[in-house]
Design a protein around this motif. Structure first.
Motif, PDB file in Angstrom:
ATOM      1  N   SER A  80       0.912  -1.115  -0.012  1.00  0.00           N
ATOM      2  CA  SER A  80      -0.028   0.088   0.010  1.00  0.00           C
ATOM      3  C   SER A  80       1.118   1.219   0.108  1.00  0.00           C
ATOM      4  CB  SER A  80      -1.022  -0.181   1.257  1.00  0.00           C
ATOM      5  OG  SER A  80      -1.900  -1.012   1.127  1.00  0.00           O
ATOM      6  N   ILE A  81       2.085   1.211   0.727  1.00  0.00           N
ATOM      7  CA  ILE A  81       2.712   2.363   0.779  1.00  0.00           C
ATOM      8  C   ILE A  81       3.446   2.671  -0.590  1.00  0.00           C
ATOM      9  CG2 ILE A  81       4.971   3.334   1.753  1.00  0.00           C
ATOM     10  CD1 ILE A  81       3.928   1.929   4.603  1.00  0.00           C
ATOM     11  N   ASP A  83       2.414   1.658  -3.356  1.00  0.00           N
ATOM     12  CA  ASP A  83       1.502   1.894  -4.372  1.00  0.00           C
ATOM     13  C   ASP A  83       1.260   3.452  -4.231  1.00  0.00           C
ATOM     14  OD1 ASP A  83       1.358  -0.545  -5.410  1.00  0.00           O
ATOM     15  OD2 ASP A  83      -0.694  -0.927  -4.519  1.00  0.00           O
ATOM     16  N   ALA A  84       1.322   4.013  -2.997  1.00  0.00           N
ATOM     17  CA  ALA A  84       0.895   5.452  -2.650  1.00  0.00           C
ATOM     18  C   ALA A  84       2.025   6.304  -3.269  1.00  0.00           C
ATOM     19  CB  ALA A  84       0.566   5.555  -1.124  1.00  0.00           C
ATOM     20  N   HIS A  85       3.295   5.931  -3.313  1.00  0.00           N
ATOM     21  CA  HIS A  85       4.248   6.466  -3.953  1.00  0.00           C
ATOM     22  C   HIS A  85       4.538   6.171  -5.474  1.00  0.00           C
ATOM     23  CE1 HIS A  85       5.094   7.340   0.372  1.00  0.00           C
ATOM     24  NE2 HIS A  85       5.678   8.100  -0.047  1.00  0.00           N
TER      25      HIS A  85
END
Length: 109
Positions: A80-81, A83-85
């Motif tokens: 998730s992290i 993907d968020a970046h």
């Protein structure tokens, strides 16, 4: 957030590395991408489990519900992290080495 992702990956690598062996972390750039590798020697993860490692609550061995062994969320949080970046993460496990590769965009100047 990236610190949390790296912490999760390194903690997992340490947990699954036999005593006396070394976890390797490396950083490189390739064009406009930063590449972080976290590698650890140890038991290989069977290939049929690799695509699901980033699923919430997924465990390669469901019988490992020991106290302190985690809840099966660490790699889902890492994904998730990343993907968020606007990055990506891959995993391979061959020749007794498991390797996680994070690929992240570098900041434009």
């Amino acid at each position: 957030m990236l610190r949390r992702a790296l912490s999760n990956l390194i903690s997992n690598a340490i947990r699954h590395t036999h005593q006396g062996h070394t976890v390797q972390v490396s950083l490189a750039t390739h064009g406009d991408k930063a590449i972080v590798l976290v590698e650890n020697p140890g038991m290989e993860i069977p290939v049929e489990h690799l695509p699901r490692l980033f699923d919430r609550f997924y465990r390669v061995d469901p019988s490992r519900q020991c106290k302190g062994d985690g809840a099966g969320l660490g790699l889902a949080i890492v994904k998730s992290i990343v993907d968020a970046h606007a990055g990506s993460i891959t995993v391979t496990s061959t020749n007794l080495v498991t390797r996680f590769q994070l690929t992240l965009p570098t900041l434009a100047k």
